[in-house]
Scaffold this active site. Structure first.
Site, PDB file in Angstrom:
ATOM      1  CB  SER A  63       0.924  28.793  -4.113  1.00  0.00           C
ATOM      2  OG  SER A  63       1.426  28.256  -2.921  1.00  0.00           O
TER       3      SER A  63
ATOM      4  CD  GLU B 265       9.951  10.065  -1.913  1.00  0.00           C
ATOM      5  OE1 GLU B 265      10.928  10.427  -2.600  1.00  0.00           O
ATOM      6  OE2 GLU B 265       8.852   9.731  -2.390  1.00  0.00           O
TER       7      GLU B 265
ATOM      8  CE1 TYR C 126       8.392  19.521   4.374  1.00  0.00           C
ATOM      9  CE2 TYR C 126       9.898  17.873   5.206  1.00  0.00           C
ATOM     10  CZ  TYR C 126       8.942  18.833   5.425  1.00  0.00           C
ATOM     11  OH  TYR C 126       8.515  19.085   6.687  1.00  0.00           O
TER      12      TYR C 126
ATOM     13  CB  SER D 161      10.841   6.674 -13.830  1.00  0.00           C
ATOM     14  OG  SER D 161       9.747   7.541 -13.939  1.00  0.00           O
ATOM     15  CB  SER D 162      12.101   9.866  -9.785  1.00  0.00           C
ATOM     16  OG  SER D 162      10.978   9.160  -9.399  1.00  0.00           O
TER      17      SER D 162
ATOM     18  CB  THR E 216       5.862  24.423   7.567  1.00  0.00           C
ATOM     19  OG1 THR E 216       7.026  23.657   7.264  1.00  0.00           O
ATOM     20  CG2 THR E 216       4.645  23.704   7.044  1.00  0.00           C
TER      21      THR E 216
ATOM     22  CG  HIS F 224      -1.529   1.334   1.535  1.00  0.00           C
ATOM     23  ND1 HIS F 224      -2.488   1.930   0.750  1.00  0.00           N
ATOM     24  CD2 HIS F 224      -1.270   2.211   2.540  1.00  0.00           C
ATOM     25  CE1 HIS F 224      -2.807   3.110   1.264  1.00  0.00           C
ATOM     26  NE2 HIS F 224      -2.073   3.314   2.350  1.00  0.00           N
TER      27      HIS F 224
ATOM     28  CG  ASP G 267       6.677  19.275 -25.580  1.00  0.00           C
ATOM     29  OD1 ASP G 267       6.841  18.796 -24.441  1.00  0.00           O
ATOM     30  OD2 ASP G 267       6.086  18.675 -26.493  1.00  0.00           O
TER      31      ASP G 267
ATOM     32  NE  ARG H  61       4.008   2.852  11.094  1.00  0.00           N
ATOM     33  CZ  ARG H  61       4.914   3.495  10.343  1.00  0.00           C
ATOM     34  NH1 ARG H  61       5.912   4.169  10.913  1.00  0.00           N
ATOM     35  NH2 ARG H  61       4.818   3.526   9.039  1.00  0.00           N
TER      36      ARG H  61
ATOM     37  CD1 TRP I 120       6.608   2.932   4.501  1.00  0.00           C
ATOM     38  CD2 TRP I 120       7.946   3.846   2.973  1.00  0.00           C
ATOM     39  NE1 TRP I 120       6.965   4.173   4.947  1.00  0.00           N
ATOM     40  CE2 TRP I 120       7.785   4.769   4.042  1.00  0.00           C
ATOM     41  CE3 TRP I 120       8.747   4.217   1.883  1.00  0.00           C
ATOM     42  CZ2 TRP I 120       8.402   6.022   4.060  1.00  0.00           C
ATOM     43  CZ3 TRP I 120       9.350   5.470   1.908  1.00  0.00           C
ATOM     44  CH2 TRP I 120       9.183   6.353   2.977  1.00  0.00           C
TER      45      TRP I 120
ATOM     46  CG  HIS J 167      12.568  14.473   6.472  1.00  0.00           C
ATOM     47  ND1 HIS J 167      11.414  14.318   7.210  1.00  0.00           N
ATOM     48  CD2 HIS J 167      12.582  15.758   6.085  1.00  0.00           C
ATOM     49  CE1 HIS J 167      10.781  15.460   7.273  1.00  0.00           C
ATOM     50  NE2 HIS J 167      11.460  16.349   6.610  1.00  0.00           N
TER      51      HIS J 167
ATOM     52  CG  HIS K 122      12.435  13.634  12.200  1.00  0.00           C
ATOM     53  ND1 HIS K 122      12.300  14.880  11.651  1.00  0.00           N
ATOM     54  CD2 HIS K 122      11.978  12.775  11.262  1.00  0.00           C
ATOM     55  CE1 HIS K 122      11.787  14.775  10.441  1.00  0.00           C
ATOM     56  NE2 HIS K 122      11.568  13.505  10.188  1.00  0.00           N
ATOM     57  CG  HIS K 123      11.783   9.371  10.022  1.00  0.00           C
ATOM     58  ND1 HIS K 123      10.435   9.279   9.790  1.00  0.00           N
ATOM     59  CD2 HIS K 123      12.210  10.453   9.342  1.00  0.00           C
ATOM     60  CE1 HIS K 123      10.068  10.258   8.975  1.00  0.00           C
ATOM     61  NE2 HIS K 123      11.125  10.993   8.701  1.00  0.00           N
TER      62      HIS K 123
ATOM     63  CE  LYS L 267       6.344  26.568   1.085  1.00  0.00           C
ATOM     64  NZ  LYS L 267       5.949  27.256  -0.137  1.00  0.00           N
TER      65      LYS L 267
HETATM   66  C1  HEM Z   1       6.008  20.528  10.213  1.00  0.00           C
HETATM   67  C2  HEM Z   1       6.337  19.562   9.431  1.00  0.00           C
HETATM   68  C3  HEM Z   1       6.651  18.127   9.861  1.00  0.00           C
HETATM   69  C4  HEM Z   1       7.259  17.660  10.981  1.00  0.00           C
HETATM   70  C5  HEM Z   1       7.811  18.475  12.131  1.00  0.00           C
HETATM   71  C6  HEM Z   1       7.291  16.221  10.875  1.00  0.00           C
HETATM   72  C7  HEM Z   1       7.842  15.356  11.812  1.00  0.00           C
HETATM   73  C8  HEM Z   1       7.841  13.976  11.706  1.00  0.00           C
HETATM   74  C9  HEM Z   1       8.462  13.099  12.629  1.00  0.00           C
HETATM   75  C10 HEM Z   1       9.266  13.524  13.853  1.00  0.00           C
HETATM   76  C11 HEM Z   1       8.220  11.830  12.225  1.00  0.00           C
HETATM   77  C12 HEM Z   1       8.717  10.526  12.863  1.00  0.00           C
HETATM   78  C13 HEM Z   1       7.682   9.967  13.750  1.00  0.00           C
HETATM   79  C14 HEM Z   1       8.052   8.620  14.249  1.00  0.00           C
HETATM   80  O1  HEM Z   1       8.236   7.678  13.436  1.00  0.00           O
HETATM   81  O2  HEM Z   1       8.144   8.488  15.458  1.00  0.00           O
HETATM   82  C15 HEM Z   1       7.441  11.908  11.035  1.00  0.00           C
HETATM   83  C16 HEM Z   1       7.000  10.796  10.309  1.00  0.00           C
HETATM   84  C17 HEM Z   1       6.496  10.897   9.027  1.00  0.00           C
HETATM   85  N1  HEM Z   1       6.209  12.046   8.349  1.00  0.00           N
HETATM   86 FE1  HEM Z   1       6.358  13.926   9.102  1.00  0.00          FE
HETATM   87  N2  HEM Z   1       6.698  15.843   9.721  1.00  0.00           N
HETATM   88  C18 HEM Z   1       6.311  16.982   9.066  1.00  0.00           C
HETATM   89  C19 HEM Z   1       5.712  17.038   7.839  1.00  0.00           C
HETATM   90  C20 HEM Z   1       5.550  15.977   6.999  1.00  0.00           C
HETATM   91  C21 HEM Z   1       5.176  16.077   5.627  1.00  0.00           C
HETATM   92  C22 HEM Z   1       4.936  17.367   4.873  1.00  0.00           C
HETATM   93  C23 HEM Z   1       5.101  14.820   5.150  1.00  0.00           C
HETATM   94  C24 HEM Z   1       4.753  14.316   3.749  1.00  0.00           C
HETATM   95  C25 HEM Z   1       3.992  14.878   2.919  1.00  0.00           C
HETATM   96  C26 HEM Z   1       5.412  13.921   6.231  1.00  0.00           C
HETATM   97  C27 HEM Z   1       5.411  12.555   6.113  1.00  0.00           C
HETATM   98  C28 HEM Z   1       5.787  11.702   7.099  1.00  0.00           C
HETATM   99  C29 HEM Z   1       5.793  10.274   6.948  1.00  0.00           C
HETATM  100  C30 HEM Z   1       5.413   9.476   5.699  1.00  0.00           C
HETATM  101  C31 HEM Z   1       6.231   9.752   8.169  1.00  0.00           C
HETATM  102  C32 HEM Z   1       6.334   8.292   8.579  1.00  0.00           C
HETATM  103  C33 HEM Z   1       7.347   7.504   7.880  1.00  0.00           C
HETATM  104  C34 HEM Z   1       7.305   6.087   8.341  1.00  0.00           C
HETATM  105  O3  HEM Z   1       7.797   5.812   9.447  1.00  0.00           O
HETATM  106  O4  HEM Z   1       6.793   5.234   7.608  1.00  0.00           O
HETATM  107  N3  HEM Z   1       5.674  14.663   7.343  1.00  0.00           N
HETATM  108  N4  HEM Z   1       7.213  13.233  10.733  1.00  0.00           N
HETATM  109 CU   LIG Z   2      10.852  13.005   8.396  1.00  0.00          CU
END
Ligand code: HEM
Ligand SMILES: [Cu+2]
Ligand SMILES: [Cu+2]
Lengths: 221, 525
Positions: free
Chosen positions: B268, B255, B257, B169-170, B328, B77, B106, B450, B142, B253, B302-303, B331
């Site tokens: 915007s 990614e 963004y 591709s990307s 952020t 997924h 183009d 999870r 993933w 990370h 932070h992950h 914005k």
């Molecule tokens: C203010 C902005 C953001 C902050 C401070 C933030 C912070 C964090 C932190 C600290 C985690 C880790 C959590 C953990 O696993 O314990 C996390 C996970 C995640 N964030 Fe954010 N995030 C922000 C914005 C975003 C944005 C814009 C996206 C994507 C469009 C995003 C997508 C994700 C994803 C996919 C994960 C989980 C990845 C995984 O473990 O599978 N985050 N975020």
């Molecule tokens: Cu992150």
């Protein structure tokens, strides 16, 4: 599995029960050392407010200070394979007095086990204990030692149970590959194995007169 | 470079039709359409997998699938949604809109463009067919954390190969975007006059080029650990499982963004049009985008707060992550200020845009909570994280794309979409989205990890609500598909401008936009 599939009802602590909880004292800092030997897991009790990964090749530490005695339940928090959802953690927090009492009784039990394993056992003692341990064997070999012809061999007159002692001990400890005979090495203590082997050799219609001591089993572990 | 004349000839002779047109096309609008259709298809495939997950989690116990297949579904997924739905979707928007927005005929590298699309169907055939191998598809999440992923069957190798193809591709797509923006702007279109969507894509393209090779590297190391006796990540051979996570998140990370910046761009564009005001703080928007992109390289750990980092590391990654909230916040402030005292109307694209601003901000706040190291010790790997990333990814990226689709569909097809159905879709989508994901915050806070196929009884109620929401959310997307098809096939004729005095060159060409736009570059004042 039967519970998960809804065949049997789910208890209040469904998925959160273990056979041997971890026991810690209250009102004292407790330090945990974590590692793993296959893949990454994570040790987490939500009420302790913290978690840490258990990583192969690493020793991580974590501490907690529990104030209220009671049972605390948690789960593995890092995806570790298909059984990830079925890795409960249970911590039993006991007041210092209760903890000391528990500790003393555990120590006693352990000291008794160690002493038991070290001393010489009489044939009578081994046979009495061995009969109890034989409960592990009846499903296949039968309470009377006659087995199930065609499927599971009889113990009565069996060449292993009447042949050399070392081979008999080895089969009980390590099982026999390719058959339903499992290894009991990790499930039974030295004393259990010594007793059940002695029992099989001197009961159920066998009469070899051999006695196996726990120390003998220990030497081939 | 084809001259305008040659391109003109092309149109009248030897222009393949039918399926060959789509296979051989080098036209940015055709390729944009292909990307968008591919994205929509993957959105449906990934959505079905999500419904398998939510069906299993509807009740405690194992009812629908076995735990191993459940893990395959969570893994697939995510891979399908990230690499199949969101990323190609944005490339589709880039293809359609970038040339029109900067006054180019183009994309700069049309054949490369064709190729970068046509790699994708092969990559995803490879990825999805891994579900049919002995032992099933990849099941390590993933994130493919070692050593778990070292143990998987052949499907892991197929996944690695598929990831390589998606990466190629990307990167090709990103090169094309950069070259197009730097070389093909109409006279007078200075960098600081470019629409914000163009800016966000320019910065995204640099992020892609920077981190897709890192992903390729780490999965290749995984491959050699699996088959060629290396031990990068295998502790039994002296390797380090934590190193996998560092390299993965150094990609991972930025990614996230990559998955959101183009959405910021779309929002915007939409908000000023329906506020009838120019975008507030254009330059700060550009700077904030660049700032987010820069910061996204120094927050990856932070992950990994629970792997046992030194205190200094935990503090650094905590503060750097919290810093991202500043650009952020700029914005969000600018979008709100654009609406401030504007003459607002609430057509479907605007409804989506406002919902994105609101709901994305909720995701940003939960992100901020997760950034606080000691708090993350508790939240990490729980449903709280699942709620966080669905608020930023679904109600950020995906809903921004839906808004963008409604916004530009009249330009693409020449017909107005059905406004009533569009609004219905918006409300169904947004309500069901919140029913699905808001309770997941509570589940995480209550202690539900999870990626589990079965759960303790105290989590039942919120899971029931979430699963009901998920089925509603899934079904409401069928309405979206219907509205799009209806709009392609007919509808009220759209004017060139479509909306009331929108800004941007795309509104100066007829609707539908001719096959070749801007054969002679427009002059930008
Ligand atoms: C203010 C902005 C953001 C902050 C401070 C933030 C912070 C964090 C932190 C600290 C985690 C880790 C959590 C953990 O696993 O314990 C996390 C996970 C995640 N964030 Fe954010 N995030 C922000 C914005 C975003 C944005 C814009 C996206 C994507 C469009 C995003 C997508 C994700 C994803 C996919 C994960 C989980 C990845 C995984 O473990 O599978 N985050 N975020
Ligand atoms: Cu992150
Ligand atoms: Cu686990």
């Amino acid at each position: 599995m039967e519970v998960a599939e809804g065949i049997e009802p789910k208890g209040a602590n469904y998925l959160l029960e273990v056979d041997k909880p971890l026991v810690i004292p209250t009102n004292r800092k407790v330090r945990f050392l974590l590692t793993a030997n296959d893949v990454i897991h994570a040790w987490w009790i939500p009420q302790f407010g913290t978690k840490k990964d258990a990583i192969p090749g690493y020793i991580n530490e974590l501490w907690t200070l529990v104030e209220k005695p009671g049972t605390y339940r948690g789960q593995c928090a890092e995806l570790c394979g298909k059984d990830h959802g079925f890795m409960p953690i249970v911590v039993e927090a006991k007041s210092p007095e209760q903890f000391e009492a528990w500790l003393a009784s555990e120590k006693q039990g352990q000291a008794k086990d160690t002493a038991d394993a070290a001393r010489e056992w009489s044939k009578g003692e081994l046979l009495t204990h061995g009969e109890k341990v034989y409960a592990n064997c009846v499903a296949c070999h039968g309470a009377d030692g006659k087995g199930m012809p065609g499927a599971f061999p009889a113990i009565t007159g069996n060449p292993v149970a009447t042949g050399p002692v070392a081979a008999h001990v080895s089969v009980v400890m390590n099982g026999k590959t390719g058959t339903a005979m499992q290894a009991f090495k990790n499930q039974l203590s030295d004393l259990d194995i010594a007793a059940v082997v002695t029992y099989q050799r001197n009961a159920l219609g066998n009469n070899t007169g051999d006695i196996v001591q726990p120390t003998q089993v220990n030497s081939v572990r | 470079m084809a001259t305008a004349d040659a391109a003109h000839h092309d149109e009248h002779h030897a222009h393949p039709t039918g399926i060959l047109r789509w296979i051989t096309t080098t036209n940015h609008k055709d390729i944009g359409t292909l990307y968008l259709l591919f994205s929509l298809t993957m959105f449906m495939v990934g959505g079905l997998m999500a419904l398998v997950i939510r069906a299993e989690l509807f009740q405690p116990g194992l009812q629908v699938v076995d735990p191993h297949f459940f893990n395959q579904m969570t893994t697939m997924h995510a891979l399908v949604m990230i690499f199949g739905a969101v990323m190609p979707g944005f490339v589709g928007f880039a293809n359609w809109m970038l040339p029109m927005m900067i006054g180019a005929p183009d994309m700069a590298l049309p054949r490369l463009n064709n190729w970068s699309f046509w790699i994708l169907p092969f990559a995803f055939t490879m990825l999805l067919s891994s579900l049919l191998t002995a032992g099933g598809g990849p099941a390590s999440g993933w994130t493919l954390y070692a050593p778990l992923s070292i143990q998987g069957g052949m499907s892991v190798d197929m996944t690695i190969f598929a990831i390589h193809m998606m990466g190629v591709s990307s990167i090709l797509g990103a090169i094309n975007v950069i070259v197009t923006i730097f070389n093909m702007r109409a006279p007078g279109m200075t960098l600081l006059k470019m629409p914000l969507f163009v800016w966000t894509w320019l910065i995204t393209a640099f992020l892609l080029i920077a981190v897709m090779p890192v992903l390729a590297g780490v999965v290749t190391m995984l491959l050699t650990d699996r088959h060629f006796d290396t031990a990068f990540f295998n502790p039994a051979g002296g390797g380090d499982p934590v190193m996998f996570q560092h390299i993965f998140w150094f990609f991972g990370h930025p990614e996230v963004y990559i998955l959101i910046l183009p959405a910021f761009g779309i929002i915007s564009e939409i908000i000023p049009t329906f506020s009838r005001k120019p975008l507030f703080g254009y330059t700060t928007m550009v700077l904030a985008t660049a700032g987010i992109a820069f910061l996204s390289f120094i927050v990856w750990a932070h992950h990994m707060f629970t792997v046992g980092m030194p205190l200094a590391g935990e503090l650094f990654f905590m503060y750097s992550t919290m810093l991202i909230a500043v650009p952020t916040g700029v914005k969000v402030f600018n979008w709100v200020s654009t609406m401030w005292r504007g003459s607002l109307t609430f057509e479907t694209p605007m409804l989506f845009a406002i919902a994105v601003v609101f709901l994305f901000t909720i995701g940003g706040f939960s992100g901020l909570m997760l950034a606080i190291t000691p708090a993350d010790f508790q939240y990490h790997d729980t449903y709280f994280v699942v709620a966080h990333f669905h608020y930023v990814l679904f109600s950020g990226s995906i809903m921004a794309m839906m808004g963008g689709a409604y916004y530009w569909l009249p330009k693409w097809t020449g017909h107005m979409y059905d406004e009533k159905l569009g609004k219905t879709h918006f409300w169904l989508n947004t309500i069901f989205f919140n029913i699905t994901f808001f309770p997941q915050h509570f589940l995480g806070l209550a202690g539900m990890p999870r990626r589990i196929p079965d759960y303790a009884l105290q989590f039942t109620e919120f899971n029931v609500i979430s699963s009901i929401g998920a089925f509603g959310l899934g079904l409401s997307q069928l309405l979206f598909v219907y509205v799009v098809i209806k709009c392609v096939r007919g509808g009220e004729k759209a004017s060139d401008e479509v909306w009331e005095q929108p800004r941007g060159l795309e509104w100066t060409v007829p609707s539908p936009a001719p096959y070749h736009t801007f054969e002679t570059p427009p002059r930008v004042a």
